[in-house]
Design a protein around this motif. Sequence first.
Motif, PDB file in Angstrom:
ATOM      1  N   ALA A 166       0.884  -1.363   0.093  1.00 46.14           N
ATOM      2  CA  ALA A 166       0.140  -0.071  -0.017  1.00 46.14           C
ATOM      3  C   ALA A 166       0.793   1.190   0.101  1.00 46.14           C
ATOM      4  O   ALA A 166       0.475   2.344  -0.543  1.00 46.14           O
ATOM      5  CB  ALA A 166      -0.953   0.094   1.074  1.00 46.14           C
ATOM      6  N   ALA A 167       2.023   1.173   0.654  1.00 45.23           N
ATOM      7  CA  ALA A 167       2.735   2.396   0.765  1.00 45.23           C
ATOM      8  C   ALA A 167       3.534   2.688  -0.628  1.00 45.23           C
ATOM      9  O   ALA A 167       3.244   3.923  -1.086  1.00 45.23           O
ATOM     10  CB  ALA A 167       4.100   2.335   1.574  1.00 45.23           C
ATOM     11  N   ILE A 168       4.028   1.742  -1.214  1.00 41.55           N
ATOM     12  CA  ILE A 168       4.656   2.117  -2.667  1.00 41.55           C
ATOM     13  C   ILE A 168       3.386   2.484  -3.472  1.00 41.55           C
ATOM     14  O   ILE A 168       3.585   3.529  -4.427  1.00 41.55           O
ATOM     15  CB  ILE A 168       5.140   0.781  -3.066  1.00 41.55           C
ATOM     16  CG1 ILE A 168       6.524   0.376  -2.348  1.00 41.55           C
ATOM     17  CG2 ILE A 168       5.865   0.769  -4.517  1.00 41.55           C
ATOM     18  CD1 ILE A 168       7.125  -1.084  -2.592  1.00 41.55           C
ATOM     19  N   ALA A 169       2.171   1.768  -3.498  1.00 46.90           N
ATOM     20  CA  ALA A 169       1.330   2.110  -4.451  1.00 46.90           C
ATOM     21  C   ALA A 169       0.917   3.648  -4.230  1.00 46.90           C
ATOM     22  O   ALA A 169       0.470   4.159  -5.151  1.00 46.90           O
ATOM     23  CB  ALA A 169       0.074   0.943  -4.082  1.00 46.90           C
ATOM     24  N   GLU A 170       0.788   3.926  -3.068  1.00 47.58           N
ATOM     25  CA  GLU A 170       0.209   5.355  -2.793  1.00 47.58           C
ATOM     26  C   GLU A 170       0.995   6.387  -3.648  1.00 47.58           C
ATOM     27  O   GLU A 170       0.609   7.321  -4.170  1.00 47.58           O
ATOM     28  CB  GLU A 170      -0.087   5.565  -1.300  1.00 47.58           C
ATOM     29  CG  GLU A 170      -0.658   7.004  -1.155  1.00 47.58           C
ATOM     30  CD  GLU A 170      -0.967   7.364   0.372  1.00 47.58           C
ATOM     31  OE1 GLU A 170      -1.050   8.374   0.790  1.00 47.58           O
ATOM     32  OE2 GLU A 170      -1.227   6.160   1.112  1.00 47.58           O
ATOM     33  N   CYS A 171       2.377   5.903  -3.451  1.00 46.70           N
ATOM     34  CA  CYS A 171       3.211   6.826  -3.889  1.00 46.70           C
ATOM     35  C   CYS A 171       3.082   6.743  -5.364  1.00 46.70           C
ATOM     36  O   CYS A 171       3.050   8.108  -6.196  1.00 46.70           O
ATOM     37  CB  CYS A 171       4.790   6.686  -3.498  1.00 46.70           C
ATOM     38  SG  CYS A 171       5.175   6.866  -1.879  1.00 46.70           S
ATOM     39  N   LEU A 172       3.094   5.813  -6.088  1.00 46.53           N
ATOM     40  CA  LEU A 172       2.913   5.608  -7.584  1.00 46.53           C
ATOM     41  C   LEU A 172       1.495   5.917  -8.166  1.00 46.53           C
ATOM     42  O   LEU A 172       1.420   6.621  -9.029  1.00 46.53           O
ATOM     43  CB  LEU A 172       3.238   4.248  -7.870  1.00 46.53           C
ATOM     44  CG  LEU A 172       4.510   3.795  -7.643  1.00 46.53           C
ATOM     45  CD1 LEU A 172       4.731   2.099  -7.920  1.00 46.53           C
ATOM     46  CD2 LEU A 172       5.746   4.625  -8.066  1.00 46.53           C
ATOM     47  N   TYR A 173       0.590   6.178  -7.154  1.00 46.58           N
ATOM     48  CA  TYR A 173      -0.853   6.473  -7.532  1.00 46.58           C
ATOM     49  C   TYR A 173      -0.803   8.019  -7.603  1.00 46.58           C
ATOM     50  O   TYR A 173      -1.424   8.569  -8.362  1.00 46.58           O
ATOM     51  CB  TYR A 173      -1.815   5.970  -6.945  1.00 46.58           C
ATOM     52  CG  TYR A 173      -3.338   6.247  -7.258  1.00 46.58           C
ATOM     53  CD1 TYR A 173      -3.676   5.340  -8.227  1.00 46.58           C
ATOM     54  CD2 TYR A 173      -3.919   7.225  -6.708  1.00 46.58           C
ATOM     55  CE1 TYR A 173      -5.146   5.521  -8.591  1.00 46.58           C
ATOM     56  CE2 TYR A 173      -5.142   7.275  -6.969  1.00 46.58           C
ATOM     57  CZ  TYR A 173      -5.780   6.754  -7.963  1.00 46.58           C
ATOM     58  OH  TYR A 173      -7.238   6.959  -8.485  1.00 46.58           O
ATOM     59  N   VAL A 174      -0.265   8.606  -6.765  1.00 44.97           N
ATOM     60  CA  VAL A 174      -0.151  10.077  -6.700  1.00 44.97           C
ATOM     61  C   VAL A 174       0.588  10.382  -7.792  1.00 44.97           C
ATOM     62  O   VAL A 174       0.256  11.398  -8.455  1.00 44.97           O
ATOM     63  CB  VAL A 174       0.252  10.685  -5.290  1.00 44.97           C
ATOM     64  CG1 VAL A 174       0.937  11.962  -5.393  1.00 44.97           C
ATOM     65  CG2 VAL A 174      -0.419  10.369  -4.256  1.00 44.97           C
ATOM     66  N   ALA A 175       1.744  10.073  -8.007  1.00 42.58           N
ATOM     67  CA  ALA A 175       2.523  10.287  -9.268  1.00 42.58           C
ATOM     68  C   ALA A 175       1.549  10.055 -10.635  1.00 42.58           C
ATOM     69  O   ALA A 175       1.599  11.117 -11.568  1.00 42.58           O
ATOM     70  CB  ALA A 175       3.624   9.363  -9.395  1.00 42.58           C
ATOM     71  N   LEU A 176       0.900   8.971 -10.860  1.00 44.19           N
ATOM     72  CA  LEU A 176       0.046   8.734 -12.115  1.00 44.19           C
ATOM     73  C   LEU A 176      -1.165   9.633 -12.001  1.00 44.19           C
ATOM     74  O   LEU A 176      -1.144  10.135 -13.298  1.00 44.19           O
ATOM     75  CB  LEU A 176      -0.271   7.159 -11.897  1.00 44.19           C
ATOM     76  CG  LEU A 176      -1.015   6.739 -13.149  1.00 44.19           C
ATOM     77  CD1 LEU A 176       0.192   6.594 -14.174  1.00 44.19           C
ATOM     78  CD2 LEU A 176      -1.549   5.374 -12.854  1.00 44.19           C
ATOM     79  N   THR A 177      -1.687   9.850 -11.017  1.00 40.22           N
ATOM     80  CA  THR A 177      -2.847  10.848 -11.063  1.00 40.22           C
ATOM     81  C   THR A 177      -2.385  12.295 -11.543  1.00 40.22           C
ATOM     82  O   THR A 177      -3.164  12.896 -12.137  1.00 40.22           O
ATOM     83  CB  THR A 177      -3.760  10.740  -9.890  1.00 40.22           C
ATOM     84  OG1 THR A 177      -2.953  11.201  -8.691  1.00 40.22           O
ATOM     85  CG2 THR A 177      -4.369   9.522  -9.680  1.00 40.22           C
ATOM     86  N   THR A 178      -1.485  12.686 -10.844  1.00 40.21           N
ATOM     87  CA  THR A 178      -0.673  14.015 -11.032  1.00 40.21           C
ATOM     88  C   THR A 178      -0.590  14.206 -12.577  1.00 40.21           C
ATOM     89  O   THR A 178      -0.954  15.168 -13.084  1.00 40.21           O
ATOM     90  CB  THR A 178       0.315  14.211 -10.292  1.00 40.21           C
ATOM     91  OG1 THR A 178       0.384  14.010  -8.813  1.00 40.21           O
ATOM     92  CG2 THR A 178       1.115  15.651 -10.623  1.00 40.21           C
ATOM     93  N   ASP A 179      -0.015  13.341 -13.203  1.00 40.14           N
ATOM     94  CA  ASP A 179       0.598  13.645 -14.609  1.00 40.14           C
ATOM     95  C   ASP A 179      -0.548  13.308 -15.645  1.00 40.14           C
ATOM     96  O   ASP A 179      -0.288  13.661 -16.804  1.00 40.14           O
ATOM     97  CB  ASP A 179       2.021  12.843 -14.880  1.00 40.14           C
ATOM     98  CG  ASP A 179       3.305  13.834 -14.652  1.00 40.14           C
ATOM     99  OD1 ASP A 179       3.017  14.760 -14.072  1.00 40.14           O
ATOM    100  OD2 ASP A 179       4.236  13.647 -15.280  1.00 40.14           O
ATOM    101  N   THR A 180      -1.458  12.673 -15.234  1.00 33.86           N
ATOM    102  CA  THR A 180      -2.597  12.286 -16.082  1.00 33.86           C
ATOM    103  C   THR A 180      -3.705  13.334 -16.034  1.00 33.86           C
ATOM    104  O   THR A 180      -4.933  13.154 -16.608  1.00 33.86           O
ATOM    105  CB  THR A 180      -3.242  11.071 -15.983  1.00 33.86           C
ATOM    106  OG1 THR A 180      -3.435  10.687 -14.508  1.00 33.86           O
ATOM    107  CG2 THR A 180      -2.009   9.988 -16.264  1.00 33.86           C
TER     108      THR A 180
END
Length: 352
Positions: A173-187
Amino acid sequence: MTDRTARPDGSGAVTAGAPGETDWAAAVAAVRALPPDARIQLICHVNPDGDALGSMLGFGLGLRQLGVRRLRATFPGPPEVPEPFRDLPGLDLLVPEEEAYPAPELVVCFDAASESRLGALVDRLETAGCALVLDHHASNTMFGGINLVDPRAAATSVVAEELLTRLGVSLDAAIAECLYVALTTDTGSFRFEATTPAVHELAARLLATGIRPGDISRRVFDTRPFGAVRLFGEALGRARLEPEAAGGRGLVWTYATLDDLARHGQRPYVLEALIDSVRCTAEADVSCVVKQVRPGEWAVSMRSKGAVDVSRVAVALGGGGHRFAAGFTGRGTADEVVAGIRAELDKALIGA
């Protein structure tokens, strides 16, 4: 080492310029060959956004899962994390740039299209035993020893997740939250053209770890101080529309000064979201926000709805980015900076 051969994307089409298998193998080998006491320094670009921070911290948490003990993350400039990202997992990895390892065995750079985006930390490219670059900007200058640069990727987090998978890291969940924030930001919260089926598939894998997308979206996109709301109103009130610019496709722009920030008691990072309010102007294909960073110097954000390749404008003016989202550092007055943009728009028309 960089294999710039074509390889298929998720839809079956062939896209040139993505990392080849030799690139991925070299990156995996660079990490796995490190001794147990190796120092790894992670660096993202100056004034980090959600993709830069999220990709870096998510990757760092993945390395920690692999047993890496001597690991630091940083970015150039003041060690201030923008408010929307202050609840990200992995923030304990962050150190001020002065505390970055001076000669790490491995340096990994995130979301930086060129060396200039690393500021005073650029010397780590020379002092590190190996320099690995993870990025998705088409304008990337390939400044690493190993370059995982995928212009087709919606975000650097897509590249980071692929490398973590190849390293055998399990998403938590910790890794996923970081990557999800990154993905939602740039899309743009999955609204931009780069939002492909593969992007949604990645989002689904991240959500399957149990992270809460509603909470993340409210924190990242829908929360700002009242002072920032008033500042946005003031900046939007001075916006200018130039319908004849860009070959008649139109330009809309505004600016914000250091005095504006001080008057409303706000930090510079709050201005990163201002472009989203400007870009919705129906009469303009190109939108631009000019943000003062010091007297005579401005950070410029540009967006296009599809008629203009703003990365060509940015590169011509010393910056970089993507076809529909790019930026550069301008000098002079705000009017002079916009005059420089205006002069490049006709040359950047797509299909012209």
